[in-house]
Enzyme design. Structure first.
Site, PDB file in Angstrom:
ATOM      1  CG  ASP A 110      -2.364   0.087   0.931  1.00  0.00           C
ATOM      2  OD1 ASP A 110      -2.735   1.022   0.209  1.00  0.00           O
ATOM      3  OD2 ASP A 110      -3.122  -0.779   1.389  1.00  0.00           O
TER       4      ASP A 110
ATOM      5  CG  ASP B 254      -5.316   5.198   0.946  1.00  0.00           C
ATOM      6  OD1 ASP B 254      -6.266   4.388   0.925  1.00  0.00           O
ATOM      7  OD2 ASP B 254      -5.271   6.186   1.697  1.00  0.00           O
TER       8      ASP B 254
ATOM      9  CD  GLU C   7      -9.086   3.732  -2.094  1.00  0.00           C
ATOM     10  OE1 GLU C   7     -10.087   3.604  -1.367  1.00  0.00           O
ATOM     11  OE2 GLU C   7      -8.220   4.600  -1.895  1.00  0.00           O
TER      12      GLU C   7
ATOM     13  CG  HIS D 264      -8.881  -2.323   3.907  1.00  0.00           C
ATOM     14  ND1 HIS D 264      -8.644  -2.418   2.546  1.00  0.00           N
ATOM     15  CD2 HIS D 264      -8.605  -1.036   4.243  1.00  0.00           C
ATOM     16  CE1 HIS D 264      -8.246  -1.245   2.095  1.00  0.00           C
ATOM     17  NE2 HIS D 264      -8.215  -0.388   3.099  1.00  0.00           N
ATOM     18  CG  ASP D 265     -11.574   1.012   3.031  1.00  0.00           C
ATOM     19  OD1 ASP D 265     -11.238   1.181   4.217  1.00  0.00           O
ATOM     20  OD2 ASP D 265     -10.940   1.478   2.072  1.00  0.00           O
TER      21      ASP D 265
END
Length: 563
Positions: free
Chosen positions: A97, A199, A255, A332-333
């Site tokens: 990430d 991210d 993302e 994960h979100d």
């Protein structure tokens, strides 16, 4: 970036919840190393690690205090080097990430910027004077409340914090900031990682002057076009491409918030020299109200026609305009896919397989979130068990800004909290599901006694073994990643069906995404097709009148190809 990078299967690990090796209740890098044989058995190519950098964990790793150091909870740099080495021995690669929109307020850059307003690091962030005794503008933070945080001991000075108050936004207009990010990327790429998931990369540019959004409206306003998908973001990413990305054979995924198809085509179009593929969240928020994930007016209510409309809009547009997307139903979100788009009670196994089939057969690169391959479900967590800043803060904001009673605010948070996607991996029936010998940092779902890797591994018809078979089929056919897509049975209210084709093969995918039996008429040209995958053990033949069981799915090779 090679074509083979896009034709990968990516498995996302939330390291804190994957496997604990030392009994402290927190997953770690040695724990991941111990499970590499399992990961290789899934027929995946890339392991995406959610942030493992040094962090005070206000947002569990997305607030980075040192980009060059491994968080002590997860291990050491020696552990990471060993993970890289051992993964490569199993033909696996590591994706990390990259959090480049903001840092932690504990990062040395920010500490110096706060302590010395004449420091060069002051311009690494966004500091502004307040207006009329209030914040510099009326922007709302992503997690609620103001997007600005007051500087201690300085009168009327604020800094931009679009996420938590502990995550100051970086100033990408400063070339020194951009160069710092490029050096961070090169450090990890030179170590041998195979890419980055970037991210909220579509938020790195903010409107010049930081103007109010809808100044005539009362209260904080979501800044939207003032912070999202701005033209300058593309300038920054083109620079990143020439400085870093073009020099490495790796996969670079973006993302972003409120990602549109037009914007995605700009970020990862074949000739645009920016990224390789993008995530969008249109399916992930399909069961949410128009104000987003915490809009309680539509929670968990959606229809198959709504799903098809969103799914095919992205699939067809990406094929038509030659860009690529990362396909996922869980991460994960967001909550667990089988609990949101399937039936996690009576048809848990069937619906989990149906979703895996759609994800593997879609155009683009499939992403599997840890536990999805065994059909892990959401867990209702009590307030005392919540760990996520978003959940805790939005519980307050739902009452303060949307005037919900406390019990309804609690119900909403329990439905959508990210915590329920982050419960520990369920390995076996032993204490704490084999995740840890200590006390787990987050509650283990009590259903681990029936839903776990050990049970699924023994059952040839399990979700796990189905995932392995589908992944092997995906790797066999380039058409899944690169081929054209043609929706079929568009008017059917239960069936998701499409044809994937290229110059060598033509595949038909049919999935009943409903808990009731589905009936439909098969096209005359389908009847001689060859079955290559099915969610059920003994699927019937194609016939003029077809009956599909709840959540049944099949993939066929159509006549004239691969006979």
């Amino acid at each position: 970036m090679k074509k083979s990078s896009l034709h990968s299967i990516v498995y996302q690990i939330w390291p804190r919840s994957f496997q604990d090796s030392n009994g402290d209740g927190i997953g770690d890098l040695p724990g991941i190393i111990s499970r590499l044989d399992y990961l290789a058995s899934l027929n995946i190519d890339l392991i995406w690690l959610s942030p493992i950098y040094q962090s005070p964990d206000c947002d569990y790793g997305y607030d980075i205090s040192d980009y060059y150091t491994i968080h002590e909870d997860f291990g050491t740099m020696a552990d990471f080097d060993l993970l890289l080495e051992q993964a490569k021995k199993r033909n696996l690669n590591i994706m990390m990430d990259l959090v480049a929109n903001h840092t932690s307020d504990r990062h040395p850059w920010f500490i110096e910027a706060i302590n010395d307003k004449n420091s060069v690091y002051r311009d690494y962030y966004v500091f502004r004077e307040g207006k009329n005794g209030h914040e510099p503008n009326n922007w709302i933070g992503i997690f609620g409340g103001s997007a600005w945080t007051k500087v201690p001991n300085e009168e009327n000075i604020y800094y931009l914090t679009l996420f938590t108050p502990q995550q100051p936004d970086l100033n990408w207009e400063n070339s020194k900031v951009r160069n710092e990010i490029y050096q961070i990327m090169k450090f990890w790429l030179d170590k041998g990682i195979a890419g980055f998931r970037m991210d909220v990369i579509n938020l790195i540019s903010k409107a010049e002057g930081y103007p109010d959004k809808d100044p005539h409206k009362k209260g904080y306003q979501f800044a939207n076009e003032l912070i999202i998908n701005r033209a300058t973001s593309h300038d920054f990413l083109k620079e990143m491409y020439h400085e870093v990305l073009s020099k490495y054979d790796a996969l670079f995924l973006g993302e972003g918030m409120m990602m549109s198809r037009t914007a995605a085509a700009q970020y990862c179009g074949a000739a645009n020299e920016e990224l390789d593929l993008m995530f969008h969240s249109d399916i992930a928020i399909l069961d949410c109200g128009p104000l987003g994930k915490y809009d309680f007016r539509k929670l968990y209510r959606w229809s198959v026609p709504e799903f098809k409309k969103v799914f095919f809009a992205w699939q067809v547009d990406s094929a038509k305009n030659n860009y690529f997307i990362g396909n996922y139903f869980s991460n994960h979100d967001f909550g667990r896919s089988v609990s949101r788009y399937g039936d996690d009670k009576k048809y848990r196994i069937e619906s989990a397989k149906a979703l895996i089939m759609i994800n593997m057969a879609a155009r683009g690169t499939p992403f599997i979130y840890q536990g999805e391959e065994i059909g892990m479900t959401n867990l209702k967590l009590e307030m005392s068990e919540w760990k996520d800043f978003e959940a805790i803060n939005d519980y307050v904001m739902l009452q303060k800004m949307m005037h919900l009673p406390a019990f309804i605010a609690k119900w909403v948070v329990q439905k959508v909290t990210r915590d329920q996607a982050r419960t520990p991996m369920q390995w076996d029936t032993t204490h704490h599901a084999g995740f840890t010998k200590g006390t787990p940092w987050l509650k283990v779902n009590p259903n681990f006694t029936s839903i776990n890797v050990e049970n699924d591994d023994r059952d040839p018809n399990s979700i796990l073994n189905f995932t392995r078979r589908l992944a092997a089929i995906h790797k066999e056919y380039d058409v899944f990643t690169f081929g054209d897509i043609q929706p079929t049975l568009l008017k059917h209210s239960q069936i998701v069906s499409f044809i994937r084709q290229d110059d060598t093969v033509r595949l038909l995918v049919i999935v009943n995404l409903d808990r009731h039996v589905a009936v439909f008429k098969a096209d005359e040209n389908w009847l001689d097709a060859k079955l290559i995958a099915a969610t059920q053990l003994h699927p019937g033949p194609l016939s003029h009148k077809m009956v599909f069981a709840p959540y049944e799915g099949r993939i066929y090779c159509l006549k004239g190809h691969n006979d």
